[in-house]
Every structure is written in structure tokens, then in C-alpha cells.
Design a protein around this motif. Structure first.
Motif, PDB file in Angstrom:
ATOM      1  N   ILE A 179       0.846  -1.203   0.000  1.00 47.52           N
ATOM      2  CA  ILE A 179       0.000   0.000   0.000  1.00 47.52           C
ATOM      3  C   ILE A 179       0.882   1.255   0.000  1.00 47.52           C
ATOM      4  O   ILE A 179       0.560   2.251  -0.665  1.00 47.52           O
ATOM      5  N   ALA A 180       2.001   1.206   0.689  1.00 46.76           N
ATOM      6  CA  ALA A 180       2.932   2.353   0.669  1.00 46.76           C
ATOM      7  C   ALA A 180       3.354   2.637  -0.772  1.00 46.76           C
ATOM      8  O   ALA A 180       3.331   3.789  -1.229  1.00 46.76           O
ATOM      9  N   THR A 181       3.699   1.598  -1.488  1.00 43.09           N
ATOM     10  CA  THR A 181       4.121   1.761  -2.889  1.00 43.09           C
ATOM     11  C   THR A 181       2.988   2.355  -3.721  1.00 43.09           C
ATOM     12  O   THR A 181       3.191   3.289  -4.495  1.00 43.09           O
ATOM     13  N   ALA A 182       1.789   1.804  -3.543  1.00 44.23           N
ATOM     14  CA  ALA A 182       0.647   2.277  -4.336  1.00 44.23           C
ATOM     15  C   ALA A 182       0.391   3.759  -4.067  1.00 44.23           C
ATOM     16  O   ALA A 182       0.132   4.535  -4.988  1.00 44.23           O
ATOM     17  N   ARG A 183       0.489   4.155  -2.804  1.00 43.31           N
ATOM     18  CA  ARG A 183       0.189   5.556  -2.472  1.00 43.31           C
ATOM     19  C   ARG A 183       1.263   6.493  -3.009  1.00 43.31           C
ATOM     20  O   ARG A 183       0.957   7.568  -3.520  1.00 43.31           O
ATOM     21  N   VAL A 184       2.517   6.081  -2.898  1.00 42.72           N
ATOM     22  CA  VAL A 184       3.587   6.936  -3.439  1.00 42.72           C
ATOM     23  C   VAL A 184       3.387   7.100  -4.943  1.00 42.72           C
ATOM     24  O   VAL A 184       3.458   8.213  -5.483  1.00 42.72           O
TER      25      VAL A 184
END
Ligand code: NOJ
Length: 749
Positions: A179-184
Motif C-alpha cells: 500500500i505504501a508503494t501504491a500511495r507513493v
């Protein structure tokens, strides 16, 4: 604009700009740096907040605009709107070198169109829609002059007492990293420089979510191995995804405030991870090192923070006040300042601000982006996917579950509870209010009305307030319930009860709300309870006595429409809990991937000398990964492609899932792995993969997971990340409670 901006600059700078956007940014940065006085350099590291929106304790500080004019401020937070940012930028353009300001804001879950709180979005387990949510937030924010969002918060949080669990992706490191990757990716879009991209910020580095006792800002203490295994991977994922900035955290870790931690910021982030973006302190966290007892005074705090790698000072005034003297006294080397300033200037170049400092402050674009119908549509879709169905049992009266309500069309529905007509609460913490909120945000009442086309079959009674002890509204609620066929009750927290500085020791429904639910159940009418909150709450009586329970978190602008979609079956719920729900606060911290003990609890023995409470079960109320659907998903037996694999190889785990229900629906198929015996104690299981699939009624599908060494590896005592040969157990199912593990062996090469 571009020309007048450049004319005032010295020749060397003019020459650097002439290289054009594609030329080497580092050389441009160096040419600007060469022109700067020490004071101007320090100015780039000084971040102030507007008094317009306060997200921390504002220190009255004279004429801030004048400081901008003198080049003593490099970035500004909480200055929003195309017009406002434009006019402050115009003041920055009066400074000697005309270095543009960076405008930052906490754009956490939408800006104008509010999306569900991040914890709710995580419940969708749908990475592409989460990325889209961040993308839309960036489009709306960038159009009104914001260059930089202080998001995503990627703190792993295992303690629902901590109010900021609402702001992250929950308790799991694997899900949290994805999710961190998706948000960035969502915030930064096609890359800095695009007009609709904002700089993202991975925060709070690090382990802020592990605050002792779940009390905000509190101390954390843990082994380096746990830090690396549980808390750091989402930050590493953000760095790998190209996140432009990091924010450090308020807490100390093992005795060192994160803001002053060279290990975190220099050794790991800027060293091992080769992060070339910038690091901002949290609000006042440099000065707060004095309160921690880690710095003697502001001078000491400034020295420790800059030496440790905190590039920008948000609202401590420590750098502005102390750095120049520290350099004169040779206690800090100017090269340290230069490195920090370079990081700031690089981002300003990447954003294109040296070409046109006003390029993001565009009132026409602001207006268009703010009212885009596709943003609302996406917010509704995200909100529907965030909802978690916790219980939906058949009831005697109709010999089937109450939900979806399409089963009972034409019947009279009583909408009861303090949140039925709530507007602003739906946005939850970390959202902005706009003058037209009352008409833009869809309450539950409006959502139901939109769905039914009228309020003819609806009635309403508030019953009680969210807090307090007044029960005088119960009688009207009882009457409304008796006159209806179905009772839908909307209870929960207030929208501001979870968030920063919102830790709670008691996670039960506040006020008289549980009593209200009991009164409604006592009427004998079929009851559905909707719970809106920013964290897992404790609601045992409801869990045990109400046949249909829906967890709606805070869903944003489209809340009411999304809830009505789910209640009526226009959307079949598919959310899965990203955090374990406890039975009692006494079980906290409670998380699924805990270690075993030497005396594990077993249900089937009389042995009392096991890890347990004498007054409470160990099991959670609802496990991580749990969530129901109107469909029924059945899992076949797991089949492995082999019973062993060698280091460097892989093994495939297959399972067939069947939708044996009567509705088409989505299921999150989850893969968990346990390392049975290792050189260090390993969790009872860990999430290592998932796939969200859609199945028509009666449809079956075979799902395959490929397991490689990476899924089996863990941090050794010396922090090497590697897998150890031995036995591994595999579980696949619809939650972390999936049963029937099957095992294989990893063999040495
Ligand atoms: C303090 C919070 O911890 C941080 O997350 C936020 O970005 C800043 N305040 C600025 O509002």
C-alpha cells in the motif's frame, strides 16, 4: 512570468536554466548553491506553518511574510488555495535569489473530494484503487498550489488505542509495504514536474506506530531485528518507489529521538538505501529533543538534528536560530548544510518551480479539478470497497440474512442513531472542511434517500448523542423502530475521535450508543448495526446479539451513497480487516503474526499453565484479514507443486475457490506462511501474498501462488535477510485464521 523571474538572477544562474529541464539538475543545484549566503542556505531548511490551518502548536513568530521576503524560509505548510499560495510565492519572488517556496500540506485521504480514511482504504486490499485515490488527491491538491503532501503514513500499528491507526494501512508489514508503494505512485503520478503530481512523504520514520501503551508521541523500545522486520519495510518500499521525502517521528527509539537518529537517517536511509530526497522533521520535533532529555537546549537540538540527517526543520525555529552560530563555531560543518540545501533545491528544480514558481497555483485548474464528477465516482467506488461486513446471519423471521436489503424491498426502514444525519464526521480526521460541505458530503440519510428515490419508506430518530448520558431520545427511537419493518442503526466514534493526539484507553462505543442498540434489539425488529470509526472498536454485546453488522469506518464525501450501495446489494461487500479487532482493551497489543511461546494456549487441554488470561480468551473478536460477503466462498485443499524446494528455487501452491452463494462477489484470497523451526523464533504465520478475485455464483477458480526464497526469508540476528532450510507451513484462506496448513521443506543448495 518565466522571463521576469530570470532577469533578476545573476548570469551563472541564467546559464544554468538555459540548459533546460532535461539538463542535469545537480549542476543547476550547485550553481544556485554557489550564489547563496549562509543565511540563505539556512533559510531553505526552515519550514513555517501558516496560521490559516493549524496542525500543531503554532508559535507566534512576528512577521513571517517578511522572513519569506528575506529568503529566510524555504517551505511553508498549511498555506492552501491557488490564490493564497500564489500571493505568498510572489513575496518569495521578492527575495534576493528568488528561490521559490515549497508548499506542503497534509493531504492524507483526498483533498477536496474526501476519500475513506487510509485504514479503511487498506481494508479494500485493492492496490489499484488505492493508487487512484492518491492520484486524485494529488490532482486536486496540485491544482491549488500544493507541491508536497505529508503522506503516506506508513507506520505499522498494532495498537488500536493509538489514534493514528486511522492514518495508516494497519498492522501488517507485507500489506503495508504494497500500500505504501501504491500511495507513493498515486501521489507522484508520472513524476515530479507533471502539473498534477505532488511530492509524497513517507512518515514517520520510524516506529512511531509502536508508541508504548498506544499513547501518542510516547517512547518506543524494540530490538533492531524487530525494527527491520516489522516497522521498516514499508519505508523501504516507499523509498524504492521513488518517494520524494521522508518525515522523521516524535518518538524515541531505544533512547534516541528519531529526529536525532543518525542510524535511521544517515546510515540506513541516506546510506544503505541511497535515498537522495529530503528529510523533514515532524512539527517541532527538533526542539522537542530538549523535552526528551536528549538535547540540552535549542543549539544542542539543532546540532544533533542536522548532524543526524534531518534536512528541514518544521516549526522548531532551531535551524533558523542556531545553525549560523554552530557553523561559525565549527561545531557543524557547512558541507552538512550544503547537502541538506541541495536536497531541497533538487526537489524545487524537479517540480519545475525554478521555471515557473506559480505553475501549480492555477485558479482555473483548481476549480475544474475540484468539481470533477469522476473524482466523486472514484470516491464512491473506493468507499464501497472499504466497507467490511462483519456478520450477516439468517434470522428466523425471514429465514435468511437481513442484508442485502433488496431482499426486503418495499418494507419500512427506521434509521436510528447519532450518525444517520452526520455530515462532517464522515470525513474523519485529516481532512479539510469546505464551505459547501453540507451539500457535498452524502450522509447516510441522503444516501438511503438517493437509493430509494424518496424518504417515503424511511423514518428517523437520533436516539442519543455520540457522547454523554442523555437517553431522552430513546422513546422516539423505540417508536420509530416499532412502526418499521427493519431497523438500521448508525453508531460509532465522532469523526475526530481517532487521529493525531487521539489515543483512547477505552475503545467501547462512547456515550449511550450501545444502550441504544440494546433498546432497538429489544423491540424484536430485525436490526442492522453500522459502525463508523477510525480504529477497531470493542463492541462485544453487538457482536453477539446483532445478526448483521457492517463496519463502515469513515468513508468521506460519498459515504452515504457507498453505504446504501452495500446495504441494498448494489455492491457486494469485499473488505477485509487490516487490523485485528480485540475483544477487550486488555488484549492489546493483539496482532495475528505474533510469536508462539513455550507454553502456547490449546483449546483442548485442562492444562492451566499456558499463555492465557484467566478472565478472557486469547482469540480476537475478528481476526486480521477477516470480512464477509453476500456470496459464500469455499476453499478446496491446498496442493503444492512439490514437497520440497531448494534455496534459489520456487514452489507453487494452488487452491480452488468456489462461490457457492447466489451473488457474484469478490474475495481476497490470502497466503500465509510459517517457518516451523528456525535459528530465531518466527511468527505463527505471516501474510506473504494475496489475490483479489471476482467469482460469479457457482463459479470456481484455481488460484496459484508462487513461493520463492524471498517469501521465506527473515532478518537474522546480524540483520542479514535470508531464508533458512527447514520446514514451512502454508495456509490459504479468506482471513488470517485460515485452517489446514500443508507443509514443504526448503533444502540447502
Ligand atoms: C504532526 C504530524 O505528526 C505529522 O504527521 C504532520 O504531517 C505534521 N504535524 C504537519 O501537520
Amino acid at each position: 512570468m518565466r522571463i521576469s523571474f530570470l532577469i533578476a538572477l545573476p548570469a551563472i544562474f541564467f546559464q544554468s536554466i538555459a540548459w533546460g529541464q532535461s539538463a542535469n539538475i545537480d549542476r543547476k543545484v550547485d550553481s544556485v548553491l554557489a550564489l547563496m549566503t549562509l543565511d540563505e542556505k539556512i533559510g531553505q531548511l526552515n519550514q513555517l506553518s501558516s496560521d490559516f490551518v493549524a496542525t500543531g502548536p503554532i508559535t507566534p513568530d512576528g512577521d513571517k511574510q517578511d522572513r519569506v521576503r528575506q529568503g529566510k524560509v524555504g517551505s511553508y505548510l498549511n498555506m492552501t488555495g491557488a490564490a493564497r499560495t500564489r500571493s505568498l510565492q510572489a513575496i518569495a519572488m521578492q527575495s534576493r535569489l528568488k528561490i521559490p517556496l515549497l508548499f506542503a500540506q497534509d493531504v492524507i485521504h483526498g483533498y477536496r473530494t474526501i476519500f475513506p480514511i487510509p485504514l479503511a482504504e487498506a481494508a479494500s486490499w485493492d492496490l489499484s484503487i488505492i493508487e487512484r485515490s492518491a492520484r486524485i488527491a494529488a490532482i486536486e491538491a496540485a491544482a491549488c498550489g500544493i507541491h508536497w503532501t505529508f503522506a503516506p503514513m506508513v507506520d505499522i500499528a498494532r495498537d488500536p488505542r493509538w489514534g493514528r491507526v486511522m492514518e495508516g494501512a494497519g498492522e501488517d508489514t507485507y500489506l503495508g509495504s504494497l500500500i505504501a508503494t501504491a500511495r507513493v505512485k498515486g501521489f507522484q503520478g508520472k513524476g515530479l514536474g507533471s502539473l498534477d503530481a505532488v511530492m509524497a512523504c513517507a512518515k514517520h520514520f520510524a516506529a512511531y506506530g509502536a508508541a508504548e501503551g498506544g499513547r501518542d508521541y510516547n517512547t518506543t523500545d524494540m530490538s533492531l531485528r524487530r525494527l527491520h522486520e516489522v516497522y521498516l519495510p514499508p519505508f523501504k518500499a516507499a523509498a524504492d518507489a521513488g518517494v520524494a521525502s521522508f518525515m522523521n517521528s516524535f518518538n524515541d527509539i531505544n533512547g534516541i529521538p528519531a529526529t536525532g537518529s543518525s542510524y535511521l537517517q544517515r546510515t540506513l536511509l541516506k546510506g544503505d538505501w541511497k535515498f537522495n530526497g529530503l528529510v523533514v522533521s515532524d512539527w517541532g520535533s527538533i526542539g522537542e529533543m530538549i523535552n526528551h532529555g536528549y538535547a540540552a537546549d535549542m543549539t544542542d537540538a539543532a546540532k544533533k538534528a542536522i548532524t543526524a540527517g534531518s534536512d528541514i526543520d518544521m516549526e522548531s525555529r532551531a535551524y533558523a536560530g542556531q545553525l549560523a552560530d554552530l557553523i561559525k563555531r565549527k561545531e557543524v560543518n557547512e558541507s552538512v548544510i550544503d547537502d541538506a540545501v541541495r536536497r531541497v533545491l533538487r526537489k524545487k528544480f524537479e517540480l519545475g518551480l525554478f521555471d515557473d514558481p506559480y505553475r501549480f497555483s492555477d485558479e482555473a485548474r483548481e476549480k475544474a479539478a475540484w468539481n470533477a464528477p469522476e473524482h466523486r465516482q472514484a470516491a464512491r467506488e473506493m468507499a464501497r470497497k472499504s466497507i467490511v461486513l462483519l456478520r450477516n446471519d439468517s434470522i428466523k423471521k425471514i429465514s435468511k440474512p437481513i442484508l442485502p436489503l433488496s431482499n426486503v424491498s418495499g418494507k419500512k426502514i427506521a434509521l436510528i442513531g447519532p450518525l444517520v444525519k452526520a455530515i462532517g464526521d464522515n470525513n474523519g480526521f485529516w481532512s479539510y472542511s469546505w464551505p459547501d460541505d453540507s451539500t457535498r458530503i452524502v450522509s447516510l440519510w441522503n444516501g438511503m434517500e438517493n437509493k430509494l428515490g424518496s424518504t417515503k419508506n424511511l423514518s428517523y430518530a437520533k436516539g442519543c448523542e455520540l457522547t454523554g448520558s442523555d437517553t431522552s431520545g430513546f422513546a422516539a427511537a423505540r417508536l420509530a423502530a416499532r412502526r418499521s419493518d427493519i431497523v438500521v442503526i448508525s453508531v460509532g466514534e465522532t469523526g475526530n475521535m481517532s487521529g493525531e493526539a487521539k489515543s483512547r484507553s477505552d475503545l467501547k462505543l462512547p456515550g449511550m450508543q450501545e444502550q441504544l442498540v440494546k433498546e432497538m434489539v429489544a423491540t424484536g425488529k430485525p436490526v442492522v448495526v453500522l459502525i463508523s470509526a477510525g480504529r477497531p472498536l470493542v463492541f462485544n454485546w453487538i457482536s453477539e446479539n446483532v445478526p448483521s453488522i457492517v463496519y463502515t469506518w469513515w468513508l468521506g464525501t460519498e459515504a452515504g451513497n457507498a453505504i446504501a450501495d452495500v446495504l441494498f446489494g448494489d455492491y457486494n461487500p469485499s473488505g477485509k480487516l487490516p487490523m485485528t479487532f480485540p475483544r477487550s482493551e486488555g488484549q492489546i497489543p493483539i496482532y495475528y503474526n505474533h510469536f508462539n511461546t513455550g507454553r502456547p494456549f490449546k483449546n483442548d487441554t485442562d492444562n492451566i499453565y499456558v499463555t492465557a488470561y484467566t478472565d478472557l480468551r486469547n482469540s480476537p473478536r475478528y481476526p486480521f484479514g477477516y470480512g464477509l460477503s453476500y456470496s459464500k466462498f469455499e476453499y478446496g485443499k491446498i496442493v503444492l507443486s512439490a514437497d520440497s524446494m531448494s534455496v534459489g528455487g520456487s514452489i507453487r501452491a494452488k487452491v480452488t475457490i468456489t462461490n457457492s452463494g447466489t451473488y457474484a462477489g469478490e474475495e481476497v484470497v490470502q497466503l500465509y506462511i510459517q517457518d516451523v523451526a528456525a535459528s530465531l523464533v518466527r511468527p505463527v504465520r505471516e501474510l506473504k501474498g494475496f489475490q483479489k478475485i471476482r467469482l460469479a455464483p457457482g463459479e470456481s477458480r484455481e488460484i496459484e501462488f508462487v513461493i520463492t526464497e524471498k517469501e521465506l526469508a527473515f532478518y537474522q540476528e546480524d540483520l542479514r535477510f535470508m531464508a533458512e532450510p527447514g520446514q514451512f507451513r502454508v495456509f490459504i484462506g479468506g482471513s488470517s485464521a485460515a485452517e489446514e496448513g500443508i507443509s514443504f521443506w526448503l533444502k540447502a543448495r
